[in-house]
Scaffold this motif. Sequence first.
Motif, PDB file in Angstrom:
ATOM      1  N   ARG A   1       2.447   9.022   9.271  1.00 22.41           N
ATOM      2  CA  ARG A   1       2.672   9.636  10.585  1.00 22.41           C
ATOM      3  C   ARG A   1       2.326  11.126  10.550  1.00 22.41           C
ATOM      4  NH1 ARG A   1       7.318   7.975  10.940  1.00 22.41           N
ATOM      5  NH2 ARG A   1       8.554   9.791  10.390  1.00 22.41           N
ATOM      6  N   ILE A   2       2.692  11.814   9.489  1.00 23.07           N
ATOM      7  CA  ILE A   2       2.390  13.244   9.377  1.00 23.07           C
ATOM      8  C   ILE A   2       0.878  13.474   9.315  1.00 23.07           C
ATOM      9  CG2 ILE A   2       2.568  15.253   7.846  1.00 23.07           C
ATOM     10  CD1 ILE A   2       5.315  14.213   6.998  1.00 23.07           C
ATOM     11  N   LEU A   3       0.188  12.618   8.583  1.00 22.12           N
ATOM     12  CA  LEU A   3      -1.247  12.811   8.341  1.00 22.12           C
ATOM     13  C   LEU A   3      -2.138  12.159   9.383  1.00 22.12           C
ATOM     14  CD1 LEU A   3      -1.285  12.220   4.472  1.00 22.12           C
ATOM     15  CD2 LEU A   3      -1.242  14.417   5.688  1.00 22.12           C
ATOM     16  N   GLY A   4      -1.541  11.439  10.328  1.00 18.24           N
ATOM     17  CA  GLY A   4      -2.340  10.779  11.345  1.00 18.24           C
ATOM     18  C   GLY A   4      -3.045   9.541  10.854  1.00 18.24           C
ATOM     19  N   LEU A   5      -2.499   8.893   9.814  1.00 22.05           N
ATOM     20  CA  LEU A   5      -3.036   7.641   9.308  1.00 22.05           C
ATOM     21  C   LEU A   5      -2.367   6.465  10.026  1.00 22.05           C
ATOM     22  CD1 LEU A   5      -3.020   8.461   5.473  1.00 22.05           C
ATOM     23  CD2 LEU A   5      -4.859   8.847   7.122  1.00 22.05           C
ATOM     24  N   ASP A   6      -2.883   5.282   9.825  1.00 30.12           N
ATOM     25  CA  ASP A   6      -2.354   4.090  10.465  1.00 30.12           C
ATOM     26  C   ASP A   6      -1.040   3.689   9.820  1.00 30.12           C
ATOM     27  OD1 ASP A   6      -1.813   1.689  11.687  1.00 30.12           O
ATOM     28  OD2 ASP A   6      -3.769   0.774  11.255  1.00 30.12           O
ATOM     29  N   GLU A   7       0.057   3.799  10.551  1.00 32.52           N
ATOM     30  CA  GLU A   7       1.368   3.456  10.002  1.00 32.52           C
ATOM     31  C   GLU A   7       1.522   1.974   9.736  1.00 32.52           C
ATOM     32  OE1 GLU A   7       4.912   5.320  11.685  1.00 32.52           O
ATOM     33  OE2 GLU A   7       3.597   6.597  12.891  1.00 32.52           O
ATOM     34  N   GLU A   8       0.764   1.142  10.407  1.00 32.07           N
ATOM     35  CA  GLU A   8       0.977  -0.298  10.342  1.00 32.07           C
ATOM     36  C   GLU A   8       0.396  -0.942   9.098  1.00 32.07           C
ATOM     37  OE1 GLU A   8       2.980  -1.776  12.441  1.00 32.07           O
ATOM     38  OE2 GLU A   8       3.236   0.222  13.315  1.00 32.07           O
ATOM     39  N   VAL A   9      -0.451  -0.217   8.356  1.00 31.72           N
ATOM     40  CA  VAL A   9      -1.079  -0.848   7.197  1.00 31.72           C
ATOM     41  C   VAL A   9      -0.184  -0.817   5.973  1.00 31.72           C
ATOM     42  CG1 VAL A   9      -3.377  -0.273   8.018  1.00 31.72           C
ATOM     43  CG2 VAL A   9      -2.252   1.261   6.406  1.00 31.72           C
ATOM     44  N   GLY A  10       0.871   0.001   5.983  1.00 32.71           N
ATOM     45  CA  GLY A  10       1.771   0.050   4.828  1.00 32.71           C
ATOM     46  C   GLY A  10       2.568  -1.215   4.701  1.00 32.71           C
TER      47      GLY A  10
ATOM     48  N   MET B   1       0.845  -1.194   0.000  1.00 33.48           N
ATOM     49  CA  MET B   1       0.000   0.000   0.000  1.00 33.48           C
ATOM     50  C   MET B   1       0.883   1.248   0.000  1.00 33.48           C
ATOM     51  SD  MET B   1      -3.054   0.978   2.642  1.00 33.48           S
ATOM     52  CE  MET B   1      -3.864  -0.578   2.331  1.00 33.48           C
ATOM     53  N   ILE B   2       0.505   2.233  -0.798  1.00 30.05           N
ATOM     54  CA  ILE B   2       1.366   3.391  -1.036  1.00 30.05           C
ATOM     55  C   ILE B   2       0.608   4.683  -0.744  1.00 30.05           C
ATOM     56  CG2 ILE B   2       2.595   4.671  -2.849  1.00 30.05           C
ATOM     57  CD1 ILE B   2       3.070   1.902  -4.176  1.00 30.05           C
ATOM     58  N   LEU B   3       1.346   5.636  -0.181  1.00 26.27           N
ATOM     59  CA  LEU B   3       0.865   7.000   0.019  1.00 26.27           C
ATOM     60  C   LEU B   3       1.701   7.915  -0.862  1.00 26.27           C
ATOM     61  CD1 LEU B   3      -0.502   9.425   1.377  1.00 26.27           C
ATOM     62  CD2 LEU B   3       0.959   9.061   3.368  1.00 26.27           C
ATOM     63  N   ASP B   4       1.080   8.462  -1.888  1.00 25.29           N
ATOM     64  CA  ASP B   4       1.736   9.391  -2.810  1.00 25.29           C
ATOM     65  C   ASP B   4       1.500  10.799  -2.279  1.00 25.29           C
ATOM     66  OD1 ASP B   4       2.528  11.014  -4.934  1.00 25.29           O
ATOM     67  OD2 ASP B   4       1.811   9.614  -6.446  1.00 25.29           O
ATOM     68  N   PHE B   5       2.583  11.467  -1.855  1.00 26.28           N
ATOM     69  CA  PHE B   5       2.418  12.697  -1.091  1.00 26.28           C
ATOM     70  C   PHE B   5       2.276  13.967  -1.941  1.00 26.28           C
ATOM     71  CE2 PHE B   5       2.664  15.456   2.548  1.00 26.28           C
ATOM     72  CZ  PHE B   5       2.308  14.658   3.610  1.00 26.28           C
ATOM     73  N   ARG B   6       2.303  13.848  -3.261  1.00 25.74           N
ATOM     74  CA  ARG B   6       1.995  15.034  -4.091  1.00 25.74           C
ATOM     75  C   ARG B   6       1.446  14.602  -5.443  1.00 25.74           C
ATOM     76  NH1 ARG B   6       4.504  20.452  -5.098  1.00 25.74           N
ATOM     77  NH2 ARG B   6       6.487  19.751  -4.231  1.00 25.74           N
ATOM     78  N   VAL B   7       0.193  14.932  -5.672  1.00 26.27           N
ATOM     79  CA  VAL B   7      -0.369  14.855  -7.015  1.00 26.27           C
ATOM     80  C   VAL B   7      -1.147  16.138  -7.260  1.00 26.27           C
ATOM     81  CG1 VAL B   7      -0.559  12.336  -6.937  1.00 26.27           C
ATOM     82  CG2 VAL B   7      -2.546  13.722  -6.333  1.00 26.27           C
ATOM     83  N   GLN B   8      -1.195  16.515  -8.528  1.00 28.02           N
ATOM     84  CA  GLN B   8      -2.060  17.613  -8.968  1.00 28.02           C
ATOM     85  C   GLN B   8      -2.931  17.022 -10.063  1.00 28.02           C
ATOM     86  OE1 GLN B   8       1.173  20.577  -9.358  1.00 28.02           O
ATOM     87  NE2 GLN B   8       0.179  21.650  -7.683  1.00 28.02           N
ATOM     88  N   PRO B   9      -4.094  16.543  -9.679  1.00 28.61           N
ATOM     89  CA  PRO B   9      -4.863  15.626 -10.517  1.00 28.61           C
ATOM     90  C   PRO B   9      -5.629  16.328 -11.631  1.00 28.61           C
ATOM     91  CG  PRO B   9      -6.026  16.040  -8.470  1.00 28.61           C
ATOM     92  CD  PRO B   9      -4.719  16.768  -8.357  1.00 28.61           C
ATOM     93  N   PRO B  10      -6.090  15.550 -12.603  1.00 32.85           N
ATOM     94  CA  PRO B  10      -6.867  16.123 -13.717  1.00 32.85           C
ATOM     95  C   PRO B  10      -8.291  16.424 -13.277  1.00 32.85           C
ATOM     96  CG  PRO B  10      -6.676  13.751 -13.990  1.00 32.85           C
ATOM     97  CD  PRO B  10      -5.861  14.107 -12.781  1.00 32.85           C
ATOM     98  N   TYR B  11      -8.446  17.549 -12.609  1.00 29.93           N
ATOM     99  CA  TYR B  11      -9.743  17.851 -12.005  1.00 29.93           C
ATOM    100  C   TYR B  11      -9.908  19.353 -11.863  1.00 29.93           C
ATOM    101  CZ  TYR B  11     -13.683  17.551  -8.727  1.00 29.93           C
ATOM    102  OH  TYR B  11     -14.919  17.669  -8.129  1.00 29.93           O
ATOM    103  N   GLY B  12     -11.062  19.864 -12.254  1.00 34.21           N
ATOM    104  CA  GLY B  12     -11.422  21.263 -11.997  1.00 34.21           C
ATOM    105  C   GLY B  12     -10.370  22.236 -12.484  1.00 34.21           C
ATOM    106  N   SER B  13     -10.055  23.191 -11.641  1.00 32.85           N
ATOM    107  CA  SER B  13      -9.135  24.266 -12.026  1.00 32.85           C
ATOM    108  C   SER B  13      -7.689  23.814 -12.149  1.00 32.85           C
ATOM    109  CB  SER B  13      -9.238  25.418 -11.013  1.00 32.85           C
ATOM    110  OG  SER B  13      -9.021  24.959  -9.696  1.00 32.85           O
ATOM    111  N   PHE B  14      -7.345  22.612 -11.669  1.00 35.12           N
ATOM    112  CA  PHE B  14      -5.990  22.103 -11.918  1.00 35.12           C
ATOM    113  C   PHE B  14      -5.728  21.990 -13.414  1.00 35.12           C
ATOM    114  CE2 PHE B  14      -6.372  20.569  -7.519  1.00 35.12           C
ATOM    115  CZ  PHE B  14      -5.115  20.901  -7.021  1.00 35.12           C
ATOM    116  N   LEU B  15      -6.777  21.725 -14.173  1.00 29.04           N
ATOM    117  CA  LEU B  15      -6.628  21.574 -15.614  1.00 29.04           C
ATOM    118  C   LEU B  15      -6.240  22.879 -16.300  1.00 29.04           C
ATOM    119  CD1 LEU B  15      -9.718  19.284 -16.203  1.00 29.04           C
ATOM    120  CD2 LEU B  15      -7.315  18.601 -16.374  1.00 29.04           C
ATOM    121  N   GLU B  16      -6.364  23.998 -15.590  1.00 28.94           N
ATOM    122  CA  GLU B  16      -6.006  25.296 -16.158  1.00 28.94           C
ATOM    123  C   GLU B  16      -4.596  25.733 -15.780  1.00 28.94           C
ATOM    124  OE1 GLU B  16      -9.027  27.942 -14.772  1.00 28.94           O
ATOM    125  OE2 GLU B  16     -10.658  26.653 -15.467  1.00 28.94           O
TER     126      GLU B  16
END
Length: 290
Positions: free
Chosen positions: A280-289, A1-16
């Motif tokens: 850890r930064i986001l307060g998610l469960d570290e053990e599931v990775g 399981m992966i946490l990708d810490f930066r995406v700028q997705p194809p959605y809304g005003s990101f497309l501009e």
Amino acid sequence: MILDFRVQPPYGSFLETHWFRPRPVRPDPVAGNPFGKGLWPMRSFDDRSIELFLEEMDRGDIAVAVVMGQRTGKRGGSADNEDVAELVRRYPQRFVGFGGVNPADPGAVAETRRCVEELGCRGIAMTPGWSDPPLSDDDERVYPVYETCSDLGVPVVITSSHYIGTDMMHSLPTHLQRVALDFPSLVLIVGHACWPWTTQACAMAMRCKNVYLMPEIYLHPSNMPGAQDYVRAANSFLSHRMLYSSCYPTLSLEQALKSFQELPIRPDARKKMLWNNGARILGLDEEVGR
């Protein structure tokens, strides 16, 4: 399981934003974008489709992605923070939102509070070197945003590399070292990890325990000068404070992950970069990775 810490997705005003400008079929090998060579296909980019993007996340075992807001001057363009929040509301199990703030805007502090307190963003993203005028990361005009984030208890992503600012001096790690020392309780995540000042960036993070490095496209494309410094740091003293990011759409999710997996990073350090450290930064469960 992966946490990708930066995406700028194809959605809304990101497309501009400039990230989604049409790309040349045959990039100029001399004057073209150096990251435009050898790109793998991205159906989500070509079709400007968030549904295809989610399918690409699933194929890559990317459980969660941080939607990184952007608000800059003319150089980078801006996406609406409402779009960040809307995407998180639509897919709350898949996305975490970071609001984009331009520290040169008179309302930067108010927008920071609005992003966190009203829109539910879990952090703030800034690129001071792309403000109008360009600001250094330790400019006094940026400090009120740092102070507000510290008070709110949310992390800040600062993007710092040779393309940002008027020249490479903007990305010197000493600028962010001053910020980290002035705000010791503020988590500072350094996107692009101050490339090309790779050794200096690792030294800054070694001293400042509130600094995380996120090298992104300056780590996992093959033959990137200086990337070995990040690899060595990840395998040793920075194993708990390095983050993985595809930097989509600069690279596709698939290409970024394949390139990252080819790096000589120890399995335990790889697991931390791909999930544990960001969780850890986001307060998610570290053990599931994995």
